[in-house]
Design a protein around this motif. Structure first.
Motif, PDB file in Angstrom:
ATOM      1  N   ASP A   1       7.427   6.640  -5.987  1.00  0.00           N
ATOM      2  CA  ASP A   1       6.005   6.370  -5.869  1.00  0.00           C
ATOM      3  C   ASP A   1       5.738   5.934  -4.423  1.00  0.00           C
ATOM      4  O   ASP A   1       6.598   5.302  -3.799  1.00  0.00           O
ATOM      5  CB  ASP A   1       5.654   5.235  -6.855  1.00  0.00           C
ATOM      6  CG  ASP A   1       4.191   4.917  -6.855  1.00  0.00           C
ATOM      7  OD1 ASP A   1       3.456   5.584  -7.591  1.00  0.00           O
ATOM      8  OD2 ASP A   1       3.779   3.987  -6.119  1.00  0.00           O
ATOM      9  N   PRO A   2       4.592   6.228  -3.861  1.00  0.00           N
ATOM     10  CA  PRO A   2       4.336   5.860  -2.462  1.00  0.00           C
ATOM     11  C   PRO A   2       4.089   4.361  -2.235  1.00  0.00           C
ATOM     12  O   PRO A   2       4.015   3.933  -1.077  1.00  0.00           O
ATOM     13  CB  PRO A   2       3.100   6.678  -2.098  1.00  0.00           C
ATOM     14  CG  PRO A   2       2.420   6.950  -3.388  1.00  0.00           C
ATOM     15  CD  PRO A   2       3.515   7.039  -4.419  1.00  0.00           C
ATOM     16  N   THR A   3       3.991   3.564  -3.287  1.00  0.00           N
ATOM     17  CA  THR A   3       3.703   2.141  -3.105  1.00  0.00           C
ATOM     18  C   THR A   3       4.855   1.443  -2.379  1.00  0.00           C
ATOM     19  O   THR A   3       6.009   1.525  -2.792  1.00  0.00           O
ATOM     20  CB  THR A   3       3.453   1.449  -4.460  1.00  0.00           C
ATOM     21  OG1 THR A   3       2.410   2.141  -5.145  1.00  0.00           O
ATOM     22  CG2 THR A   3       3.061  -0.008  -4.261  1.00  0.00           C
ATOM     23  N   HIS A   4       4.495   0.778  -1.291  1.00  0.00           N
ATOM     24  CA  HIS A   4       5.458   0.032  -0.485  1.00  0.00           C
ATOM     25  C   HIS A   4       4.992  -1.403  -0.308  1.00  0.00           C
ATOM     26  O   HIS A   4       3.790  -1.678  -0.322  1.00  0.00           O
ATOM     27  CB  HIS A   4       5.594   0.654   0.914  1.00  0.00           C
ATOM     28  CG  HIS A   4       6.437   1.869   0.970  1.00  0.00           C
ATOM     29  ND1 HIS A   4       6.077   3.063   0.396  1.00  0.00           N
ATOM     30  CD2 HIS A   4       7.648   2.067   1.549  1.00  0.00           C
ATOM     31  CE1 HIS A   4       7.025   3.957   0.624  1.00  0.00           C
ATOM     32  NE2 HIS A   4       7.980   3.386   1.319  1.00  0.00           N
TER      33      HIS A   4
ATOM     34  N   GLY B   1       0.823  -1.201   0.000  1.00  0.00           N
ATOM     35  CA  GLY B   1       0.000   0.000   0.000  1.00  0.00           C
ATOM     36  C   GLY B   1       0.851   1.243   0.000  1.00  0.00           C
ATOM     37  O   GLY B   1       2.081   1.178  -0.090  1.00  0.00           O
ATOM     38  N   ASP B   2       0.190   2.359   0.124  1.00  0.00           N
ATOM     39  CA  ASP B   2       0.876   3.645   0.043  1.00  0.00           C
ATOM     40  C   ASP B   2       1.358   4.109   1.419  1.00  0.00           C
ATOM     41  O   ASP B   2       0.600   4.112   2.398  1.00  0.00           O
ATOM     42  CB  ASP B   2      -0.050   4.708  -0.539  1.00  0.00           C
ATOM     43  CG  ASP B   2      -0.318   4.503  -2.020  1.00  0.00           C
ATOM     44  OD1 ASP B   2       0.336   3.631  -2.641  1.00  0.00           O
ATOM     45  OD2 ASP B   2      -1.181   5.217  -2.562  1.00  0.00           O
TER      46      ASP B   2
ATOM     47  N   GLU C   1       4.365   7.231   2.958  1.00  0.00           N
ATOM     48  CA  GLU C   1       5.193   8.369   2.567  1.00  0.00           C
ATOM     49  C   GLU C   1       6.596   7.854   2.222  1.00  0.00           C
ATOM     50  O   GLU C   1       7.267   7.264   3.073  1.00  0.00           O
ATOM     51  CB  GLU C   1       5.269   9.378   3.712  1.00  0.00           C
ATOM     52  CG  GLU C   1       6.004  10.638   3.373  1.00  0.00           C
ATOM     53  CD  GLU C   1       5.252  11.521   2.399  1.00  0.00           C
ATOM     54  OE1 GLU C   1       5.919  12.202   1.608  1.00  0.00           O
ATOM     55  OE2 GLU C   1       4.002  11.525   2.424  1.00  0.00           O
TER      56      GLU C   1
END
Length: 176
Positions: free
Chosen positions: A165-168, A155-156, A158
């Motif tokens: 991109d915020p996707t982690h 998910g996103d 910071e």
């Protein structure tokens, strides 16, 4: 592999590592002496609850691991909790291999395995280790997988580096 806490004598080495392109890409940290002192000084002096650990093989430092209990950083724990359960006793790690000649040989995986063993030994109240990794940092999350962590969420969050991109991916391992 040996471990010791970072002290102020290590700051020039950390500054050198932070300025290397392979580290700077994922660790968005100013490598100036002032910024390294500001960023690493409190932990080195015991004024912050996190541990900054220098990893060495054959007496030669090659990497850094930061470890902390997520409960010591409630805002960060709350951010991670938007993606997955963050139980009491959860810890997290962050890690670069600073020496570019030591990358690509499985040393990152060995470093993660070794620090996990250290965590289970030194921190008896640690229940699990949760590691967020920006999805684009394939080398990092592959090292976690090879070290036995499993992907539990995506998910996103910071990103550390504003260009990301915020996707982690969230990886986790529980106390054995």
């Amino acid at each position: 592999m040996t471990w010791r806490r970072v002290d102020e004598n290590d700051f020039p080495l950390l500054a050198q590592w932070l300025s290397r392109p392979h580290v700077a890409r994922w660790w968005n940290h100013d490598p100036s002496a002032e910024a390294v002192l500001r960023g690493f000084g409190p932990a080195a002096r015991g004024e912050e609850p996190s541990e900054d650990l220098l990893a060495s093989v054959d007496g030669r430092p090659f990497g850094l691991v930061q470890c902390c209990f997520l409960s010591d950083y409630p805002d960060y724990a709350a951010e991670l909790a938007t993606l997955a359960d963050v139980p009491a006793g959860a810890m997290t790690i962050d890690y670069p291999i600073g020496d570019p000649d030591r990358t690509g040989h499985g040393l990152g995986t060995r470093m993660i395995e070794s620090v996990l063993h250290r965590i289970w030994t030194v921190h008896p109240s640690a229940t699990c280790v949760i590691v967020p990794v920006v999805a684009a940092n394939r080398n990092s999350w592959r090292a976690l997988e090879r070290a036995g962590l499993r992907k539990t969420a995506e998910g996103d969050l910071e990103p550390d580096n504003p260009i990301d991109d915020p996707t982690h991916h969230l990886y986790r391992t529980d106390r054995p």
